[in-house]
Structures are given as C-alpha cells and as structure tokens.
Design a protein around this motif. Structure first.
Motif, short mmCIF file in Angstrom:
data_model
loop_
_atom_site.label_atom_id
_atom_site.label_comp_id
_atom_site.label_asym_id
_atom_site.label_seq_id
_atom_site.Cartn_x
_atom_site.Cartn_y
_atom_site.Cartn_z
N UNK A 43 0.81 -1.22 0.00
CA UNK A 43 0.00 0.00 0.00
C UNK A 43 0.84 1.27 0.00
N UNK A 44 2.17 1.13 0.10
CA UNK A 44 3.04 2.30 0.12
C UNK A 44 3.04 2.95 -1.27
N UNK A 45 2.82 4.25 -1.32
CA UNK A 45 2.59 4.92 -2.59
C UNK A 45 3.85 5.05 -3.45
N UNK A 46 5.03 4.79 -2.90
CA UNK A 46 6.23 4.85 -3.72
C UNK A 46 6.92 3.50 -3.81
N UNK A 47 6.19 2.43 -3.48
CA UNK A 47 6.76 1.09 -3.65
C UNK A 47 6.82 0.75 -5.13
N UNK A 48 7.77 -0.08 -5.51
CA UNK A 48 7.79 -0.67 -6.82
C UNK A 48 8.34 0.17 -7.95
N UNK A 49 8.73 1.42 -7.69
CA UNK A 49 9.27 2.22 -8.78
C UNK A 49 10.65 1.71 -9.19
N UNK A 50 10.88 1.59 -10.49
CA UNK A 50 12.18 1.17 -11.00
C UNK A 50 13.23 2.23 -10.70
#
Length: 266
Positions: A43-50
């Motif tokens: 749910x973290x809004x900046x998770x997963x960014x390359x």
C-alpha cells in the motif's frame, strides 16, 4: 456508522503495515505501464518504482547510455517516460573497474514494500519470471532486508537466478527450487525468501565489458507467459485472486495507490 468504518479502516491499515503482506502473484508489463512502477501489492505509494544503480560507491566508474531522446532528469519520472515511449526499459552500459577492488557492475531494481527496504515474504510468488533480451549474462537477485546480506557483488554468496544472454526476446521462468547461492546451512532458501526487500538485475563482468539490455516484463512464476496456476494475473497494474477475495484482499486493492514520484537512484 462512520466510526465503525473508521475502525475497520484503521484495523486494515494496522494489519497491512504490521504484517507487510504483498500480492500472492504479480506481473509488470512495460507495454501497459505508464509510471515505471511494479505493483507488488504494497500500500506504500512509492513502492515498486524502477531505479538504477552503479558501482560508484565502491570506486567503480561503470556507466549507462540511455536511448538518445530520453533525458535523465532525477526530478522527472525517468522510467515512466521510457515505458510510455518504448514499451520497455532499455539501454547500454560499459563496465569500468576504476578503483573498485571487485568486478565492476551496474543494475536495475525495485523495492517490494517501500523505499525503506523492509523485507516481505514472497514465498507465494513461487519463483520469478522475466521477459528480456541482453547481449550479456546477468543476475536476477533477491535483496535481503538485512543490509549485511545485501551486497551487490556477484562473487558473494547470495540467492539469485543466473540469466543467460539472448539477442532475441525470450522468457526466463523458474521456481524457488532452482535458485542458486545462499548464505550457508543456517539460512535455507525457504527462510531467506520471507525477508526480501527488493528485486535487482545485476550486470557485471571484466573491466571494459559493454552490453545492451531490454526488459519488457517481470513477474512471479508463470505470469510472463500466462502459465501461472489458475491464470491469476490479468493486468500489469493490479492483481486478482483465484477465488472470491476476502475483505483484506478487496481493501488492499482499493488502497494500492499510484504516484509520479520516482524511486531515488542508489
């Protein structure tokens, strides 16, 4: 009634952050992405960014060359722009040893839970797949939450998949049982994958090695080619479930956010 729903919301968030439960499967498809972001179920809004990284902190001088019309601006969503323009993450690199005592390297990665790199249990993913082309072999590495176990160097004893070079677009798809490396008899892979902070692609080799790469998909076992059990992945921007979702699963879908904030370079 409002207090009841507020209680349910707070309860959900407390569970979500305490247990750090991610999606049971995921797929990032560059042709459908507009953010340069892998949706993992966090749910973290900046998770997963390359993001990308290099060996400069160890004295190396390895470098990237991105496609000519891409401007590498830290304040912009660099990979978001790239996937919109090219439907992939692609580039070239040159490895320079410089003052590095180990093999030079560069790489790409994304954090599974947040930029703080907390570890999560990814057992349910079953393994990993990646659709790619690359002129050189590379490593798909599982970054442990323990910084002491989080060395980049390919010569270190870490859990990883070794990916072969392929000039044509191809798919690598393997289960956890095929993973290589480890941290000794006291850290079996079954325990190690319960504390994974990030997924890293590592390109390394002798001094002055050059290479080209193109990444179009990455996901949990069987999602890149649609062979995942139950065909549970339907989209690159959200995840679905093999059976009727529980309240927790439904709410987790609702609270997965998007953001244009780029992942900081490491």
């Amino acid at each position: 009634m409002k207090l009841f729903f507020l209680f349910i919301l707070l309860f959900f968030l407390s569970i979500c952050y305490a247990d750090r439960t991610v999606a049971p499967a995921f797929l990032w498809d560059a042709s459908k992405d507009t953010l340069g972001r892998v949706i993992t179920g966090s749910p973290d809004e900046i998770s997963g960014y390359w993001y990308y990284y290099d060996d400069s902190n160890e004295g190396g001088a390895s470098s990237y060359t991105w496609v000519s019309d891409m401007k590498d601006d830290y304040k912009s969503n660099f990979f978001g722009q790239m996937v919109q323009m090219y439907g992939s993450i692609q580039g070239s690199y040159k490895l320079y040893k410089g003052q590095n005592d180990d093999e030079p390297y560069i790489g790409l990665g994304f954090n599974i839970w947040s930029e703080n790199q907390e570890g999560v249990d990814i057992t349910e993913w079953g393994g990993l797949c990646i659709e790619y082309s690359s002129t050189m072999d590379f490593m798909l590495r599982l970054g442990h939450e323990d910084a002491a176990n989080n060395d980049i160097y390919p010569t270190r004893d870490i859990f990883r998949f070794d990916i072969g070079a392929s000039k044509q677009t191809t798919i690598f798809n393997e289960s956890w049982s095929k993973i290589r490396g480890g941290l000794g008899p006291h850290e079996p892979v079954e325990d190690y994958i319960k504390k994974i902070a990030n997924i890293l692609l590592v390109f390394s080799g002798p001094d002055s090695t050059t290479g080209d790469f193109k990444i179009t998909k990455i996901g949990s076992l069987g999602t890149c080619d649609g062979t995942a059990p139950g065909n549970s992945l339907k989209s690159s921007t959200y995840f679905t479930f093999n059976s009727s979702p529980t309240f927790f699963e439904t709410m987790s879908l609702f609270f997965v956010k998007t953001s244009n904030t780029p992942e900081p370079t490491v």
